[in-house]
Scaffold this motif. Structure first.
Motif, PDB file in Angstrom:
ATOM      1  N   GLN A 134       0.854  -1.194   0.000  1.00 32.25           N
ATOM      2  CA  GLN A 134       0.000   0.000   0.000  1.00 32.25           C
ATOM      3  C   GLN A 134       0.886   1.239   0.000  1.00 32.25           C
ATOM      4  O   GLN A 134       1.629   1.479   0.953  1.00 32.25           O
ATOM      5  N   LYS A 192       0.553   5.253  -0.152  1.00 36.93           N
ATOM      6  CA  LYS A 192      -0.488   6.257   0.063  1.00 36.93           C
ATOM      7  C   LYS A 192       0.093   7.670   0.077  1.00 36.93           C
ATOM      8  O   LYS A 192       0.871   8.013   0.962  1.00 36.93           O
ATOM      9  N   HIS A 193      -0.253   8.445  -0.949  1.00 40.19           N
ATOM     10  CA  HIS A 193       0.063   9.880  -1.021  1.00 40.19           C
ATOM     11  C   HIS A 193       1.549  10.151  -0.721  1.00 40.19           C
ATOM     12  O   HIS A 193       1.892  11.047   0.061  1.00 40.19           O
ATOM     13  N   ASP A 252       2.561  12.813  -4.553  1.00 36.20           N
ATOM     14  CA  ASP A 252       1.216  12.301  -4.282  1.00 36.20           C
ATOM     15  C   ASP A 252       0.940  10.999  -5.035  1.00 36.20           C
ATOM     16  O   ASP A 252      -0.086  10.851  -5.711  1.00 36.20           O
ATOM     17  N   SER A 311      -0.146   7.204  -5.069  1.00 39.36           N
ATOM     18  CA  SER A 311      -0.894   6.204  -4.306  1.00 39.36           C
ATOM     19  C   SER A 311      -1.119   4.988  -5.200  1.00 39.36           C
ATOM     20  O   SER A 311      -1.524   5.111  -6.361  1.00 39.36           O
ATOM     21  N   THR A 335      -2.042   0.513  -4.814  1.00 34.75           N
ATOM     22  CA  THR A 335      -2.226  -0.727  -4.055  1.00 34.75           C
ATOM     23  C   THR A 335      -1.890  -1.903  -4.959  1.00 34.75           C
ATOM     24  O   THR A 335      -2.374  -1.984  -6.093  1.00 34.75           O
ATOM     25  N   GLY A 370       3.481  10.938   3.264  1.00 37.76           N
ATOM     26  CA  GLY A 370       2.724   9.743   2.935  1.00 37.76           C
ATOM     27  C   GLY A 370       3.210   8.521   3.690  1.00 37.76           C
ATOM     28  O   GLY A 370       4.032   8.621   4.611  1.00 37.76           O
ATOM     29  N   THR A 371       2.698   7.352   3.304  1.00 34.99           N
ATOM     30  CA  THR A 371       3.094   6.093   3.948  1.00 34.99           C
ATOM     31  C   THR A 371       3.236   4.984   2.913  1.00 34.99           C
ATOM     32  O   THR A 371       2.565   4.999   1.876  1.00 34.99           O
ATOM     33  N   LYS A 403       4.344  -0.572   8.328  1.00 35.01           N
ATOM     34  CA  LYS A 403       5.026   0.534   7.657  1.00 35.01           C
ATOM     35  C   LYS A 403       6.466   0.149   7.302  1.00 35.01           C
ATOM     36  O   LYS A 403       7.183  -0.443   8.104  1.00 35.01           O
TER      37      LYS A 403
END
Length: 279
Positions: A3, A5-6, A24, A26, A28, A61-62, A69
């Motif tokens: 995942q 994300k941003h 940015d 993102s 999956t 983000g992550t 993480k």
């Protein structure tokens, strides 16, 4: 499984502050999925892979793998680079077994595991050879076997076939597809080559020029094992070319000036296989 994300990533420059490489992003990637990142040179494809691998950090983000993480490299992720990175003083067997040795696995067991993967990539007859005795394709097979020997959940492949001739590349496409179908590994694959991305992937994710963002995703709903003559392959390939034309024009204008204009038919399917590779 993966995942993103941003995520935003900047790099410092010696002369003029910093520049944004990724902005940015993102994405999956599901367990067992084969996903390719495709885009012009400098769009941040390899940066995304390195961040997932834990080799580079990010500013915002992550990134999570299995809900955890990413803060650094992990045994659940193994990278296969464009250069094989084999140790020249070790045989194929010892190169493939090297990571297992580092993990403290006994010699007999690690050699058995290594030989199993050497057989998977069809290098059994060359297990006692040194890297300088192998062709380019054989070296990459050995690098893939070394990655598989670690039994990671995720293979991160950064343009692993870019330096190979076309015939060898086509053979390795088939072999990698067979390995993926057999093992069910999750694969994130970086490439400049449209045909390569479409032939191998469940999904092709097209990135824009810097700062890199995700421009569009394409599902490749063609039967496996893949057939180059499949009309679905050609349809997806053509659609990707249309999306990439605008991004390639941006890159070329940056190099050649605003007066340059890329017409729709300025590149054919064959000439566009490797997008932005020489820019």
């Amino acid at each position: 499984m993966i995942q993103i994300k941003h995520v935003r990533k900047t790099f410092k420059q010696r002369s003029s502050g910093s520049f944004t490489a990724i902005d940015d992003v993102s994405l999956t990637i599901r367990k067992g999925e084969f996903v390719s990142l495709l885009g012009p040179s400098g769009c941040g494809k390899s940066t995304v892979l390195n961040m997932v691998a834990g080799l580079e950090g990010y500013d915002e983000g992550t990134i999570e793998v299995n809900g955890t993480k990413v803060t650094g490299p992990g045994s659940d992720r193994v990278v296969v680079f464009q250069e094989h990175a084999l140790f020249p003083w070790l045989t194929v067997l010892d190169n493939v077994a090297f990571g297992l040795k580092q993990k403290g696995i006994p010699k007999k067991e690690r050699y058995e595991k290594a030989m199993e993967q050497i057989k998977t990539v069809h290098l059994s007859k060359f297990a006692d050879r040194y890297p300088h005795e192998l062709s380019g394709g054989m070296k990459q097979r050995a690098a893939i076997a070394r990655a598989l020997a670690m039994d990671p959940e995720i293979l991160l492949m950064d343009e692993p076939f870019a330096a190979l001739d076309e015939q060898t590349r086509l053979i390795l496409h088939k072999e990698l597809e067979e390995i993926w179908m057999k093992t069910g590994k999750t694969i994130l694959f970086i490439t400049h080559n449209i045909r390569e991305a479409v032939i191998l992937s469940d999904r092709v994710v097209v990135m824009s020029t810097r700062p890199g963002t995700i421009k569009k995703e394409f599902a490749v709903q063609a039967a496996r094992p893949r057939d180059n003559a499949d009309s679905v392959i050609h349809h997806v390939e053509s659609a990707i070319m249309d999306v990439l034309a605008e991004e390639l024009e941006k890159v070329v204008k940056e190099e050649m000036g605003d007066e340059y204009s890329l017409k729709k038919n300025d590149f054919s399917r064959d000439s566009a296989d490797s997008v932005g590779g020489g820019i």
